[in-house]
Design a protein around this motif. Structure first.
Motif, PDB file in Angstrom:
ATOM      1  N   LYS B 142      -3.957 -13.412   1.387  1.00 20.61           N
ATOM      2  CA  LYS B 142      -5.089 -12.842   2.116  1.00 20.61           C
ATOM      3  C   LYS B 142      -5.424 -11.419   1.712  1.00 20.61           C
ATOM      4  O   LYS B 142      -6.317 -10.796   2.281  1.00 20.61           O
ATOM      5  N   GLY B 143      -4.648 -10.918   0.759  1.00 20.67           N
ATOM      6  CA  GLY B 143      -5.143  -9.712   0.155  1.00 20.67           C
ATOM      7  C   GLY B 143      -4.263  -8.495   0.194  1.00 20.67           C
ATOM      8  O   GLY B 143      -3.117  -8.551   0.620  1.00 20.67           O
ATOM      9  N   SER B 154      -0.732 -19.875   5.887  1.00 26.10           N
ATOM     10  CA  SER B 154      -2.009 -19.863   5.178  1.00 26.10           C
ATOM     11  C   SER B 154      -2.075 -18.718   4.172  1.00 26.10           C
ATOM     12  O   SER B 154      -2.944 -18.686   3.319  1.00 26.10           O
ATOM     13  N   GLY B 155      -1.134 -17.779   4.253  1.00 23.49           N
ATOM     14  CA  GLY B 155      -1.136 -16.656   3.317  1.00 23.49           C
ATOM     15  C   GLY B 155      -0.169 -16.839   2.160  1.00 23.49           C
ATOM     16  O   GLY B 155       0.035 -15.924   1.367  1.00 23.49           O
ATOM     17  N   VAL B 196      -6.727 -11.083  -5.539  1.00 19.70           N
ATOM     18  CA  VAL B 196      -5.379 -11.656  -5.473  1.00 19.70           C
ATOM     19  C   VAL B 196      -5.147 -12.672  -6.596  1.00 19.70           C
ATOM     20  O   VAL B 196      -4.073 -12.716  -7.196  1.00 19.70           O
ATOM     21  N   SER B 197      -6.172 -13.464  -6.902  1.00 19.68           N
ATOM     22  CA  SER B 197      -6.003 -14.462  -7.969  1.00 19.68           C
ATOM     23  C   SER B 197      -5.681 -13.765  -9.289  1.00 19.68           C
ATOM     24  O   SER B 197      -4.778 -14.181 -10.022  1.00 19.68           O
ATOM     25  N   TYR B 198      -6.413 -12.699  -9.571  1.00 18.37           N
ATOM     26  CA  TYR B 198      -6.117 -11.959 -10.800  1.00 18.37           C
ATOM     27  C   TYR B 198      -4.692 -11.399 -10.753  1.00 18.37           C
ATOM     28  O   TYR B 198      -3.945 -11.468 -11.723  1.00 18.37           O
ATOM     29  N   GLN B 199      -4.311 -10.862  -9.603  1.00 18.80           N
ATOM     30  CA  GLN B 199      -2.973 -10.248  -9.478  1.00 18.80           C
ATOM     31  C   GLN B 199      -1.872 -11.286  -9.713  1.00 18.80           C
ATOM     32  O   GLN B 199      -0.854 -10.999 -10.329  1.00 18.80           O
ATOM     33  N   TYR B 200      -2.085 -12.501  -9.200  1.00 17.10           N
ATOM     34  CA  TYR B 200      -1.081 -13.549  -9.423  1.00 17.10           C
ATOM     35  C   TYR B 200      -0.971 -13.906 -10.905  1.00 17.10           C
ATOM     36  O   TYR B 200       0.117 -14.133 -11.420  1.00 17.10           O
ATOM     37  N   LEU B 201      -2.125 -13.931 -11.569  1.00 18.34           N
ATOM     38  CA  LEU B 201      -2.100 -14.176 -13.023  1.00 18.34           C
ATOM     39  C   LEU B 201      -1.328 -13.062 -13.728  1.00 18.34           C
ATOM     40  O   LEU B 201      -0.494 -13.316 -14.594  1.00 18.34           O
ATOM     41  N   ARG B 202      -1.604 -11.843 -13.318  1.00 19.98           N
ATOM     42  CA  ARG B 202      -0.972 -10.681 -13.946  1.00 19.98           C
ATOM     43  C   ARG B 202       0.542 -10.692 -13.707  1.00 19.98           C
ATOM     44  O   ARG B 202       1.340 -10.493 -14.617  1.00 19.98           O
ATOM     45  N   ILE B 203       0.942 -10.928 -12.449  1.00 26.15           N
ATOM     46  CA  ILE B 203       2.357 -10.798 -12.094  1.00 26.15           C
ATOM     47  C   ILE B 203       3.171 -12.003 -12.574  1.00 26.15           C
ATOM     48  O   ILE B 203       4.279 -11.864 -13.058  1.00 26.15           O
TER      49      ILE B 203
END
Lengths: 263, 263
Positions: B142-143, B154-155, B196-203
């Motif tokens: 959720k951010g 849900s998060g 968040v989607s970008y951050q998950y890709l990055r991490i």
């Protein structure tokens, strides 16, 4: 019958004791009540550190129902109290809740606040409240006001003391209700109600109420001197201890049968 | 490498969870890191309730060196905090002190206060101070601001989620750095730094720095839409999870080899 031997409480409260030393206290305690005739089929010894596997999950449930305020109100804890002491009450409660049966706890009145807290918690974790019996508090050798405490060597007769040590401790430390000189004692008489030697005879060592009455009256009238009263007690204690210590020796082979086994 | 699975912390802090349920969390966690490739010869799983026999004597020592004031200052505990939570830090410290070796603890920064306390205590019980590595905190779906938390369904993407659930969660909940309409997104561009989607890709999911750079630039310029970015992530996660979930299945037969045995 469960005996909970709290080999960690001293550990929490006495920074100078190692876990091994407090473990030894637990072991010595166990020998004593085996010697007193408890039967292994009906008696289980719970040692906190050894049976923590059983106690901890129960303590964890209990701990959720007690907050720091409760322990402050019950035990007078402060911000400086260590967190082991703070948590401890939940461990001490745990044996009450091993089974789903109601339990009866004989205790000294000094332990009462603890088990009042336990009684409050019982319904919150769906268990019956433990019932309490207040045992008499044995005065320390040094007299009224104090209770006998294992950590005050000169105020305590240990079940492992030799006859000579017993004699020395009673003669030197046992608080007397007698007068300061024989003459005065004969004239005024002693006070058996505050005399520790008399109290030990009353509580433990003189089973015969008539004999006890005679001792009481003779001491009060001045006929019986403090030294004579102490001599009666010393003989009684040493007679008890010589048999008890033999039984303690035999108990060493028995102790495994008494240990509570974690499920 | 020790993994401490704290099946009792949740138990202390969440009145609605049973010990069994928190035990299941521990079990599921264990399957995950076995699936990730840790080796049984080098890895031991410590489960608080299962290994309490080992942890408790250490925790008892630690607990003597921490008072309520320390826990107030460190965790903001109050008089209403339950005594399980108060004691808990000494249990969480225990794995640092099982051996006499210096240990290294990877942790999220939110756990830092706890282990600062542990570092203070180490010399007081004659043990080396644990060293700490601060791991990156994974944001919740959720951010920004929140961390991913297992208790917010849900998060959080669970490692047991099906492809469909993953797709739904990302599309519905993943905080987006994009604009409210396609037109505006094309014009202004998105913000990958809060997406968040970008951050998950990055991490986690995009190992290739060049590809990552392209995604970043394209998103920022408006060329890549939020839905497209999410689609990339969904595919990556589901690819990872399909393999991971297979390994988790195999891990179920392996788990006994990883369990720490009480001495």
């Amino acid at each position: 019958m469960y005996f909970q031997l709290t080999d960690d409480e001293k550990f929490y409260s006495k920074p100078d004791l190692t876990l091994e030393e407090t473990g030894n206290f637990a072991y010595e305690n166990a020998l004593d009540f085996i010697a007193l005739g408890f039967k292994p089929e009906k008696t289980k010894i719970i040692i906190n550190t050894k049976n923590i596997q059983t106690l901890y999950p129960i303590a964890a449930k209990v701990a959720k129902k007690i907050n720091f305020s409760n322990t402050k109100a019950t035990f007078g804890f402060t911000n400086e109290t260590n967190i082991g002491m703070i948590f401890y009450t939940s461990l001490q409660s745990a044996p009450c809740f091993i089974e789903d049966k109601p339990v009866l706890i004989p205790l000294g009145v000094d332990q009462d606040p603890h088990f009042r807290l336990t009684r409050d918690i019982a319904p919150k974790i769906g268990k019956p409240k433990p019932a309490l019996i207040h045992n008499i508090m044995i005065p320390g050798l040094k007299g009224p006001g104090g209770k006998m405490s294992a950590s005050d060597e000169s105020g305590t007769i240990y079940t492992t003391d030799t006859p000579n040590v017993v004699k020395k401790k009673i003669n030197k430390y046992a608080f007397s209700g007698g007068q300061t000189s024989v003459e005065e004692h004969r004239r005024i008489g002693g006070n058996p109600d505050i005399d520790v030697s008399y109290q030990y005879l009353r509580i433990f060592f003189e089973q015969d109420d008539n004999k006890l009455k005679t001792i009481y009256d003779d001491y009060k009238s001045g006929k019986l001197l403090s030294g004579e009263l102490k001599a009666i007690l010393i003989e009684k204690i040493n007679k008890f201890l010589s048999i008890h210590q033999e039984k303690r020796e035999k108990a060493k082979d028995q102790i495994d049968k008494f240990l509570f086994e974690n499920k």
